[in-house]
Design an enzyme around this catalytic site. Structure first.
Site, PDB file in Angstrom:
ATOM      1  N   HIS A  53      -2.777  -2.901  -2.475  1.00 41.40           N
ATOM      2  CA  HIS A  53      -2.620  -2.715  -0.567  1.00 41.40           C
ATOM      3  C   HIS A  53      -1.580  -2.475  -0.345  1.00 41.40           C
ATOM      4  O   HIS A  53      -0.683  -2.386  -1.101  1.00 41.40           O
ATOM      5  CB  HIS A  53      -3.533  -4.095   0.263  1.00 41.40           C
ATOM      6  CG  HIS A  53      -2.618  -4.608   0.597  1.00 41.40           C
ATOM      7  ND1 HIS A  53      -2.129  -5.782  -0.924  1.00 41.40           N
ATOM      8  CD2 HIS A  53      -1.919  -5.770   1.286  1.00 41.40           C
ATOM      9  CE1 HIS A  53      -1.591  -7.216  -0.661  1.00 41.40           C
ATOM     10  NE2 HIS A  53      -1.484  -6.816   0.715  1.00 41.40           N
ATOM     11  N   HIS A 109       1.170  -4.134   1.670  1.00 39.23           N
ATOM     12  CA  HIS A 109       1.841  -4.464   2.349  1.00 39.23           C
ATOM     13  C   HIS A 109       3.427  -4.664   1.390  1.00 39.23           C
ATOM     14  O   HIS A 109       3.117  -4.520  -0.059  1.00 39.23           O
ATOM     15  CB  HIS A 109       1.763  -6.413   2.366  1.00 39.23           C
ATOM     16  CG  HIS A 109       0.708  -6.550   3.152  1.00 39.23           C
ATOM     17  ND1 HIS A 109      -0.364  -6.916   4.019  1.00 39.23           N
ATOM     18  CD2 HIS A 109       1.046  -5.797   4.390  1.00 39.23           C
ATOM     19  CE1 HIS A 109      -0.986  -7.651   4.793  1.00 39.23           C
ATOM     20  NE2 HIS A 109      -0.099  -6.400   5.394  1.00 39.23           N
ATOM     21  N   ASP A 113       5.436  -6.524  -0.022  1.00 42.02           N
ATOM     22  CA  ASP A 113       5.587  -6.798  -0.941  1.00 42.02           C
ATOM     23  C   ASP A 113       4.879  -6.607  -1.990  1.00 42.02           C
ATOM     24  O   ASP A 113       5.195  -7.964  -3.291  1.00 42.02           O
ATOM     25  CB  ASP A 113       5.260  -8.572  -1.023  1.00 42.02           C
ATOM     26  CG  ASP A 113       3.847  -9.608  -0.192  1.00 42.02           C
ATOM     27  OD1 ASP A 113       3.025  -8.594   0.457  1.00 42.02           O
ATOM     28  OD2 ASP A 113       3.697 -10.750  -0.578  1.00 42.02           O
ATOM     29  N   HIS A 114       4.202  -5.816  -2.047  1.00 39.39           N
ATOM     30  CA  HIS A 114       2.892  -5.071  -2.575  1.00 39.39           C
ATOM     31  C   HIS A 114       3.819  -3.979  -3.745  1.00 39.39           C
ATOM     32  O   HIS A 114       3.377  -3.561  -4.886  1.00 39.39           O
ATOM     33  CB  HIS A 114       1.413  -5.106  -2.665  1.00 39.39           C
ATOM     34  CG  HIS A 114       1.016  -6.617  -2.735  1.00 39.39           C
ATOM     35  ND1 HIS A 114       0.309  -7.041  -3.386  1.00 39.39           N
ATOM     36  CD2 HIS A 114       1.564  -7.612  -1.259  1.00 39.39           C
ATOM     37  CE1 HIS A 114      -0.103  -8.639  -3.172  1.00 39.39           C
ATOM     38  NE2 HIS A 114       0.519  -8.492  -1.445  1.00 39.39           N
ATOM     39  N   HIS A 135      -8.911  -8.618   3.314  1.00 36.81           N
ATOM     40  CA  HIS A 135      -7.099  -8.632   3.484  1.00 36.81           C
ATOM     41  C   HIS A 135      -6.618  -7.960   4.691  1.00 36.81           C
ATOM     42  O   HIS A 135      -7.794  -7.513   5.622  1.00 36.81           O
ATOM     43  CB  HIS A 135      -6.740  -8.825   2.457  1.00 36.81           C
ATOM     44  CG  HIS A 135      -4.604  -9.002   2.744  1.00 36.81           C
ATOM     45  ND1 HIS A 135      -5.115 -10.342   2.955  1.00 36.81           N
ATOM     46  CD2 HIS A 135      -4.249  -8.317   2.301  1.00 36.81           C
ATOM     47  CE1 HIS A 135      -3.049 -10.415   3.084  1.00 36.81           C
ATOM     48  NE2 HIS A 135      -2.497  -9.061   2.456  1.00 36.81           N
TER      49      HIS A 135
END
Ligand SMILES: [Zn+2]
Ligand SMILES: [Zn+2]
Length: 272
Positions: A67, A69, A71-72, A153
């Site tokens: 996904h 976000h 931090d990914h 999520h």
């Protein structure tokens, strides 16, 4: 049939907040008959950590994203920037396939100024996937089969299963609350890499805690569980203990650099 085990190397076992020894989400998978290295998510620090883990930038053949976000995904730009570096032997540079949910092409679009062309990779191929709700999607490549399921999520967030030619597989939760979709995706897999963003007193609705991860691992019948994506307030030892109340298999709490080796039908064993 490959003789090497399928290998998971944790690049980032943490999440969006700074945590000692645990950077944002990134995982490298290789071996088991896969060509080169496949990254699962590419959070900040993933590219920087490759050398520490004995991985070569030129070996990265695909990046599979859960996904969007930050931090990914933020190191997708670091990856592109590094691959364009004139110090790299550009003749040896393989094509990289970037696979992720709808929106990936827009994220990487040159229209996203003020990043310039140096963070756009001319030798990448973008594949957006659109899994059917409740069914999922299967992608076959020459060296791997990838399966995706929508998890719980953000809209469109995916969990992924990586099936190697050796017969070993691992399943990566991405970010998710407790959902049967993840257990179905992970059914019979050698290793479930489960996010553990929450403490035990927090409801596993948008993320998992140790207890929820243990329940999912048990339901899936997987042969090993690694907890990862820890936020700093989550105690990994307590998470492992809670997971063990539901799940009888081996449980590992990841730190950056954790390595696990997977053979078909066997519990994961730690790498060196
Ligand atoms: Zn996350
Ligand atoms: Zn997230």
């Amino acid at each position: 049939m490959s003789s090497t085990p399928l290998e998971l190397i944790v690049l980032g076992a943490g999440a969006a907040l700074p945590g000692r020894g645990r950077g944002p989400a990134g995982y490298a998978v290789r071996g088991g008959g896969l060509v080169g290295v496949t990254l699962l998510d590419c959070g900040p620090g993933s590219i920087r950590s490759l050398a520490d883990r004995g991985l070569d930038l030129l070996d990265i053949r695909r990046v599979v994203l859960s996904h969007f976000h930050a931090d990914h995904v933020l190191d997708l730009f670091a990856l592109a920037f590094a691959r364009r570096n004139p110090n790299l032997d550009q003749d040896r540079l393989p094509e990289v396939e970037l696979i992720g949910p709808a929106g990936l092409a827009e994220l990487l679009s040159v229209r996203q100024a003020p990043f310039d062309l140096w963070t756009r990779d001319p030798r990448h191929r973008v594949t957006e996937v659109f899994p059917d709700a409740g069914v999922g999607l299967r992608l076959e490549r020459a060296d791997v089969v990838l399966e995706a399921r929508e998890v719980q999520h953000t809209v469109g967030a995916l969990g992924w299963r990586v099936q190697a030619p050796s017969g070993a597989s691992l399943t990566y939760s991405g970010d998710t609350g407790e959902t049967p979709a993840l257990a179905e995706l992970a059914r019979g897999t050698e290793l479930l890499v489960a996010e553990c963003g929450l403490a035990l007193d927090e409801a596993p609705e948008m993320h998992l805690n140790g207890a929820a991860a243990g329940r999912l691992a048990a339901e899936a019948g997987c042969l090993g569980l690694v907890l990862s994506h820890f936020y700093p307030h989550v105690d990994p030892a307590l998470a492992v203990a809670a997971a063990a109340e539901a799940y009888a298999g081996p449980i590992h709490a990841a730190v950056d650099g954790t390595q696990l080796l997977l053979e078909p039908g066997q519990a994961p064993r730690p790498g060196t």
